[in-house]
Design an enzyme around this catalytic site. Sequence first.
Site, short mmCIF file in Angstrom:
data_model
loop_
_atom_site.label_atom_id
_atom_site.label_comp_id
_atom_site.label_asym_id
_atom_site.label_seq_id
_atom_site.Cartn_x
_atom_site.Cartn_y
_atom_site.Cartn_z
N HIS A 306 44.64 45.15 52.30
CA HIS A 306 45.67 44.26 51.44
C HIS A 306 45.39 42.70 51.55
O HIS A 306 45.17 42.38 52.68
CB HIS A 306 47.16 44.62 51.40
CG HIS A 306 48.12 44.24 50.64
ND1 HIS A 306 48.52 42.83 50.92
CD2 HIS A 306 48.61 44.71 49.66
CE1 HIS A 306 49.11 42.67 49.58
NE2 HIS A 306 49.33 43.93 48.97
N ASP A 363 49.54 51.08 46.75
CA ASP A 363 48.96 51.59 45.73
C ASP A 363 48.27 53.05 45.79
O ASP A 363 48.36 53.95 44.89
CB ASP A 363 47.72 50.71 45.02
CG ASP A 363 48.45 49.34 44.35
OD1 ASP A 363 49.49 49.41 43.82
OD2 ASP A 363 47.80 48.40 44.47
#
Length: 421
Positions: A306, A363
């Site tokens: 991330h 996600d």
Amino acid sequence: MNDKIKISLGNESHEFPLVKGTENEVGIDIKDLRSRTGLITFDPGYKNTGSCLSDITYLDGEKGILRYRGYSIDDLANNVTFLEVAYLLIWGELPNEKELSNVSNEIQESSSIDKDLECILKSFPSKAHPMGILCSLTSALIAFNPSSVDVSSKEKMFRATIELMAKFPILVSWVHRKVNGLPINKSNSKLSYTENLAQMMFKSSGDNYQSNPIIINALDKLLILHADHEQNCSTSTVRIVGSSRAGMYASISAGISALWGPLHGGANQAVIEMLEKIKADGGNTKKYLEKAKDKEDAFRLMGFGHRVYKNFDPRAKIIKKTADEVLTKLGINDPVLDIAKGLEEEALNDPYFIERKLYPNVDFYSCIIYRALGIPTEMFTVMFALGRVPGWIAQWKEMRLNKEPIGRPRQIYKGYNSRSL
Ligand code: ACO
């Protein structure tokens, strides 16, 4: 620490004030930099630029902290509903019982959309991308609602917020039904916010829909986890469009377009596409793990790592549990999701991923849940948008109440000097 910083330019020196946040973040207030020195700052992507003062969301990527209005995402996701979180983001505090029931009733009463919008829905080609349809329908809603909301009127802001919160799940369900070639379902005012969403999306015609608590819990958690994430691309878009005094719906419609991009909300679609590719190639997860580690190979494990969270994504921790529950309790049998579970386990035990602190992000797990619920891959970003609506409303409102000036960055011109024809 001083409350000023000195910038030296040749023989001159200038002092600029420091702005401090409640979590001890510090920024240099350079509002007067150009008028005093003739210089501007250069910061493509605004990675070092604080664009506003905000009371809404706090995140610390190094420590894996995400809080809405001071409450940790963990506490919220495990104890309250999406509608309560939406109330918290938009009106600043969690609702008491009376406030919650009032908002819930108002939303139920406004849960219908003008028939003319259905004609617009029908006119889209069946292969149109769901985000394109959602964005257009949101813009079309403006025609049936005030184009500019009077932010100083609590009553008008309340009405506009209720209308959008009520109508957006209907639009999302319409898009879902359209993509699946199914007739739309009407809203059911007897159901909770998320139950009604599930009913509108999943009910078969003539079916006496029974909501499944596993599905409702998973959807509610996903919506909560996506509800706000401070000044990301779509939220900054909403604020900057609104700073021109464009209305709330118009600003949010622009935010949906920003969210559509593969570097933002479109990332979860990329995870399923990667898993399908691995499956089509024989399901050899180890081969793809090696490819991801190979610096000569451009392949990366989608859904891992991330930009902001450098130790762990606090949202992923919460949603992993829910993803496991959905797969087990709904008895899902899907080879693509088996590949996801295999990759997750192998990567979490691989020194390359451990050393670099590369964990599955939100996600990765959200796409597992969406797929398990039978939501088409192209709809994932639409679901993300639904969760993000309260955040966008809260951020738009804050920007207008703070009377922020119109957003207008400068540039360093690198083109031709004056030349003749
Ligand atoms: N697969 C393999 N290696 C990776 C991955 C990955 N998914 N992510 C990072 N790395 C490696 C890098 O190659 C780098 O290795 P090195 O130190 O040997 O050079 C190291 O881990 C550090 O990574 P960075 O590139 O510094 O991380 P960065 O912050 O630039 O990138 C990003 C973060 C873009 C999210 C990246 O991890 C990635 O591409 N992930 C896959 C795509 C994805 O899931 N995106 C959605 C993220 S969620 C969101 O933003 C909405």
